[in-house]
Design a protein around this motif. Sequence first.
Motif, mmCIF file in Angstrom:
data_model
loop_
_atom_site.group_PDB
_atom_site.id
_atom_site.type_symbol
_atom_site.label_atom_id
_atom_site.label_comp_id
_atom_site.label_asym_id
_atom_site.label_seq_id
_atom_site.Cartn_x
_atom_site.Cartn_y
_atom_site.Cartn_z
ATOM 1 N N THR A 124 31.492 11.818 -8.132
ATOM 2 C CA THR A 124 31.615 10.408 -8.505
ATOM 3 C C THR A 124 30.917 10.208 -9.838
ATOM 4 N N ALA A 125 31.577 9.597 -10.768
ATOM 5 C CA ALA A 125 31.025 9.366 -12.102
ATOM 6 C C ALA A 125 30.592 7.916 -12.235
ATOM 7 N N VAL A 126 29.548 7.689 -13.035
ATOM 8 C CA VAL A 126 29.057 6.337 -13.260
ATOM 9 C C VAL A 126 30.055 5.569 -14.118
ATOM 10 N N ALA A 127 30.603 6.243 -15.131
ATOM 11 C CA ALA A 127 31.577 5.613 -16.014
ATOM 12 C C ALA A 127 32.621 6.648 -16.405
ATOM 13 N N GLN A 128 33.711 6.196 -16.995
ATOM 14 C CA GLN A 128 34.778 7.088 -17.389
ATOM 15 C C GLN A 128 34.329 7.975 -18.544
ATOM 16 N N GLY A 129 34.600 9.271 -18.462
ATOM 17 C CA GLY A 129 34.260 10.207 -19.520
ATOM 18 C C GLY A 129 32.836 10.727 -19.437
#
Length: 146
Positions: A124-129
């Motif tokens: 899971t990423a905090v933000a895109q990229g």
Amino acid sequence: MSVARFIASQRTEHGVPHTLTCRALEVSESWFYKWYDRDPLPRQRRRERLTEAIGKEFDYSGRTYDSPRIGLELGEKGWQVSDNTIAATMAEKGWVARKVKRPCSTARQGKRAAAPDLVRRKFTAVAQGVLGVGDVTEIPTLEGKL
């Protein structure tokens, strides 16, 4: 097919008289008329009932039972018949059991404990990229794969 039925079929299919066919096969006309119009023998009636019972079991199984399995089913219903007789009847009628394809899997679920996550993977990423995922099983270079 019996000889009497063959003689009768020659008249209906080809217009050949019974007397001529009987003479060619060297049987008397009286024999032909005796056997052509007679009632089926008990053995023939039993075989017809058996064929019908085999057909019912074969259809009930979804056309998957072979002669040994049909023999077991008929045995439970009171029939005393060999597997070879059932196999011969099925072959005569063109009934062939289709094989049920069973799923096969090389992976056995739940046999081992899950491996520990030593690289602390995050999916899971905090933000895109922010988080990248890749596969580094091979790296193409000018000299070949690394």
